[in-house]
Design an enzyme around this catalytic site. Sequence first.
Site, PDB file in Angstrom:
ATOM      1  NE  ARG A 104      -3.888   0.248   1.857  1.00 40.68           N
ATOM      2  CZ  ARG A 104      -4.892   0.686   2.603  1.00 40.68           C
ATOM      3  NH1 ARG A 104      -5.265   0.008   3.675  1.00 40.68           N
ATOM      4  NH2 ARG A 104      -5.536   1.801   2.294  1.00 40.68           N
ATOM      5  CG  HIS A 182      -6.003  -1.130  10.440  1.00 39.49           C
ATOM      6  ND1 HIS A 182      -6.381  -1.284   9.126  1.00 39.49           N
ATOM      7  CD2 HIS A 182      -4.694  -0.768  10.420  1.00 39.49           C
ATOM      8  CE1 HIS A 182      -5.339  -1.015   8.341  1.00 39.49           C
ATOM      9  NE2 HIS A 182      -4.302  -0.700   9.099  1.00 39.49           N
ATOM     10  CB  CYS A 278     -11.961   0.546   6.350  1.00 40.31           C
ATOM     11  SG  CYS A 278     -11.756  -0.552   7.722  1.00 40.31           S
TER      12      CYS A 278
HETATM   13  N1  ARG Z   1      -6.986  -4.522   2.772  1.00 41.30           N
HETATM   14  C1  ARG Z   1      -6.774  -3.353   3.551  1.00 41.30           C
HETATM   15  C2  ARG Z   1      -5.536  -3.511   4.399  1.00 41.30           C
HETATM   16  O1  ARG Z   1      -5.288  -4.598   4.871  1.00 41.30           O
HETATM   17  C3  ARG Z   1      -7.960  -3.056   4.404  1.00 41.30           C
HETATM   18  C4  ARG Z   1      -7.823  -1.798   5.184  1.00 41.30           C
HETATM   19  C5  ARG Z   1      -8.942  -1.553   6.115  1.00 41.30           C
HETATM   20  N2  ARG Z   1      -8.799  -0.290   6.720  1.00 41.30           N
HETATM   21  C6  ARG Z   1      -9.033  -0.011   8.014  1.00 41.30           C
HETATM   22  N3  ARG Z   1      -8.983   1.219   8.383  1.00 41.30           N
HETATM   23  N4  ARG Z   1      -9.226  -0.956   8.919  1.00 41.30           N
HETATM   24  O2  ARG Z   1      -4.787  -2.591   4.601  1.00 41.30           O
END
Ligand code: ARG
Length: 287
Positions: A104, A182, A278
């Site tokens: 990311r 998270h 999210c």
């Molecule tokens: N696939 C993303 C990741 O793993 C999902 C992010 C979800 N975001 C959040 N704020 N919990 O980073």
Amino acid sequence: MTVRFDTPTHATPLQSTGASILMCAPHHFGVDYIINPWMENQIGRTETTRAREQWDNLRGHLSACADVSLVTPEAGLPDMVFTANAGLALDGSVVVSRFQARERRAEEPLFRLWFERQGFAIAPWPEDVPFEGAGDALPDRARRLIWCGHGWRSSRQAPALLASVFGWETIGLKLVDPRFYHLDTCFCPLPGGWVMYYRAAFDEESLATIRALVPPGRRIEVGEADALAFACNAVEVEGRVFMNEASAALRAHLSAAGFIAVVTPLTEFLKAGGAAKCLTLDVTRDA
Ligand code: ARG
């Protein structure tokens, strides 16, 4: 015939009240890699049309009570739709995320550019301290503190750094279940000092911290089924709590606390490990 109902304490009539929310359309959303347990066995399995509909519904709900801004999605960045991870914006300043997840990192300059163009002051942040934005840093205005998660994505050094950037007290909470990687997947501060959370996602010390700061009468503990349906991953605007799913018990608890639970299914995004919270970032600037 007149239909009467009690207006929940925190709810006001639907109108835009100055809350600003950043979202990113799911044009390039999908599960292309695995960086959390929800993504396992989901590569290539998201349904584009349904994802778009679910995202449009969430956006529609939020647009009725907040200003929704959009950042342009970028091909090859399937998780950019999760704008909670763009950074933490507070009072016109922002800490742009420094992703732990390598996949990311290319989102960082795109989000940074959006904040710059909107006139946010970009706070300095060390290169080597992972921090995944509002996914792991949740302002609690009632207590004027920021709840911070660490253990999977963001560094345990992040709370001290955030305290010096924003001048708010910060509280670190350790996350111990990889499905709740998270903080915003298992913890949600609400107005009036209410806190909705899933206890099994935290270590004992963190639970003691939560109990010390949140009196029993302000705790909304969710059960495993609600937690796994991402009920804690909720966005609150004007007393409405938007979420993927909520059991009757949870709706009743929220209602007794003065909130209205608004269910808006986001099952396509759960395949990537995200839901309502999210998909949004609070970018409100105090007047
Ligand atoms: N696939 C993303 C990741 O793993 C999902 C992010 C979800 N975001 C959040 N704020 N919990 O980073």
